[in-house]
Design a protein around this motif. Sequence first.
Motif, PDB file in Angstrom:
ATOM      1  N   LEU A 153       5.337  -0.309   6.052  1.00  0.00           N
ATOM      2  CA  LEU A 153       4.037  -0.910   5.762  1.00  0.00           C
ATOM      3  C   LEU A 153       4.199  -2.380   5.400  1.00  0.00           C
ATOM      4  CD1 LEU A 153       2.361   1.868   3.571  1.00  0.00           C
ATOM      5  CD2 LEU A 153       2.086   1.470   6.028  1.00  0.00           C
ATOM      6  N   THR A 154       3.333  -3.216   5.941  1.00  0.00           N
ATOM      7  CA  THR A 154       3.311  -4.630   5.569  1.00  0.00           C
ATOM      8  C   THR A 154       1.875  -5.015   5.250  1.00  0.00           C
ATOM      9  OG1 THR A 154       2.896  -5.388   7.822  1.00  0.00           O
ATOM     10  CG2 THR A 154       5.197  -5.197   7.161  1.00  0.00           C
ATOM     11  N   ALA A 155       1.710  -6.201   4.693  1.00  0.00           N
ATOM     12  CA  ALA A 155       0.382  -6.791   4.508  1.00  0.00           C
ATOM     13  C   ALA A 155       0.635  -8.267   4.248  1.00  0.00           C
ATOM     14  CB  ALA A 155      -0.367  -6.150   3.346  1.00  0.00           C
ATOM     15  N   SER A 156      -0.359  -9.091   4.457  1.00  0.00           N
ATOM     16  CA  SER A 156      -0.176 -10.523   4.221  1.00  0.00           C
ATOM     17  C   SER A 156       0.163 -10.757   2.748  1.00  0.00           C
ATOM     18  CB  SER A 156      -1.446 -11.293   4.589  1.00  0.00           C
ATOM     19  OG  SER A 156      -2.438 -11.048   3.609  1.00  0.00           O
ATOM     20  N   ALA A 157       0.858 -11.863   2.463  1.00  0.00           N
ATOM     21  CA  ALA A 157       1.254 -12.172   1.085  1.00  0.00           C
ATOM     22  C   ALA A 157       0.021 -12.281   0.185  1.00  0.00           C
ATOM     23  CB  ALA A 157       2.071 -13.464   1.058  1.00  0.00           C
ATOM     24  N   GLY A 183       0.804  -1.221   0.000  1.00  0.00           N
ATOM     25  CA  GLY A 183       0.000   0.000   0.000  1.00  0.00           C
ATOM     26  C   GLY A 183       0.838   1.272   0.000  1.00  0.00           C
ATOM     27  N   LYS A 184       2.161   1.101  -0.165  1.00  0.00           N
ATOM     28  CA  LYS A 184       3.093   2.241  -0.104  1.00  0.00           C
ATOM     29  C   LYS A 184       2.716   3.396  -1.024  1.00  0.00           C
ATOM     30  CE  LYS A 184       7.037   0.711  -1.360  1.00  0.00           C
ATOM     31  NZ  LYS A 184       6.968  -0.691  -1.740  1.00  0.00           N
ATOM     32  N   ALA A 189      11.195   2.775  13.020  1.00  0.00           N
ATOM     33  CA  ALA A 189      10.028   2.910  12.141  1.00  0.00           C
ATOM     34  C   ALA A 189       8.753   2.465  12.856  1.00  0.00           C
ATOM     35  CB  ALA A 189      10.226   2.070  10.881  1.00  0.00           C
ATOM     36  N   VAL A 190       7.668   3.126  12.513  1.00  0.00           N
ATOM     37  CA  VAL A 190       6.351   2.692  12.957  1.00  0.00           C
ATOM     38  C   VAL A 190       5.902   1.608  11.988  1.00  0.00           C
ATOM     39  CG1 VAL A 190       3.958   3.399  13.255  1.00  0.00           C
ATOM     40  CG2 VAL A 190       5.825   5.022  13.747  1.00  0.00           C
ATOM     41  N   VAL A 191       5.619   0.415  12.489  1.00  0.00           N
ATOM     42  CA  VAL A 191       5.218  -0.686  11.620  1.00  0.00           C
ATOM     43  C   VAL A 191       3.698  -0.779  11.573  1.00  0.00           C
ATOM     44  CG1 VAL A 191       5.401  -3.162  11.176  1.00  0.00           C
ATOM     45  CG2 VAL A 191       7.317  -1.932  12.223  1.00  0.00           C
ATOM     46  N   LEU A 192       3.156  -0.774  10.358  1.00  0.00           N
ATOM     47  CA  LEU A 192       1.702  -0.830  10.193  1.00  0.00           C
ATOM     48  C   LEU A 192       1.344  -1.973   9.270  1.00  0.00           C
ATOM     49  CD1 LEU A 192       0.387   2.800   9.597  1.00  0.00           C
ATOM     50  CD2 LEU A 192      -0.158   1.240  11.471  1.00  0.00           C
TER      51      LEU A 192
END
Length: 218
Positions: free
Chosen positions: A146-150, A15-16, A193-196
Motif C-alpha cells: 500500500l502507498t499514498a502520497s506524502a 492505510g495498512k 506484490a500487488v501495489v495499491l
Amino acid sequence: SRQLVVAVDGPSGSGKSTISRRVAQALDARYLDTGAMYRAVTYAVLRDGVDLHDPDKITAVAETAVLEIGTDPTGPYIKVDGAGVDREIRGPEVTRAVSAVSAVPAVRAILVAQQRAIIATAPRIVVEGRDIGTVVAPDADLKVYLTASADERARRRSSENAASQAATAADLERRDKLDSTRAADPLRQAEDAVVLDTTALGIDEVVELLQRMLEKVT
Ligand code: C5P
C-alpha cells in the motif's frame, strides 16, 4: 483446508492497519500487527534506559522481553513482561525511537522468528508490516503493498494524534527514510506484490478490491 496468509506492507499512513483489520474481519482471520512488536521492544528499551546507539544492549532487551500479542473481545492487545502497553507504544517517545531499534539485525531476527511462529499456528491470518512479503512470509497467498502520497499520509496520521500536520509530515519522512534505507530487511515492495495507491481510494473500495483478489487465490 489449506492455510491462508495475506501480507500487507507499506509506509506509515498508507492505510495498512485499518485495511488489514478490515480484511481480517471479512475473512474471519487472525490479524498480526508486526509494527506493534517493534514498538513493544522499543518501549522496553526506553523503560530500561538503554542507549539507542548500543545495538548489543538493545538486542539483550529484545532477547529477554516477553511479548504477548493477541486479540480479546475489545480488539488487539500487546503486553511486555506482563504489562499492557497498547497506549504507551503509540506515544511520541516510542515513535521517535522505533526506527533505531528496528534497524538492529539481531532484533529483527528475534521478532521475525516470533512472527513466523504466530503465523504457523493460524489457519488464516493477515499480517501487516514492512518486510512481510519480502522476509517474514515470502510464500504468502496474497502480497499487498500500500502507498499514498506524502501529504495524504501526513493528513491521516495527524488526524489520529494531537501533533500538527507539519510535525507529523516531518516525523513520517524521517521514519520512512530510516526504514527504507537500513541494511537489514528494509521497507521495499516484493516483486510479486500487488501495489495499491490509496491516496484517492476509500477504505471500503480498497477492502472490496482485496476481497475480490482473494477470491481468485483461494
Ligand atoms: O507500522 P508501525 O508504524 O507501527 O511500525 C513502527 C516501526 O516499526 C516502523 O517505522 C519500522 O521501523 C518498524 N517495523 C519494521 N518492520 C515491520 C514492522 C514495523 O521495521 N515488519
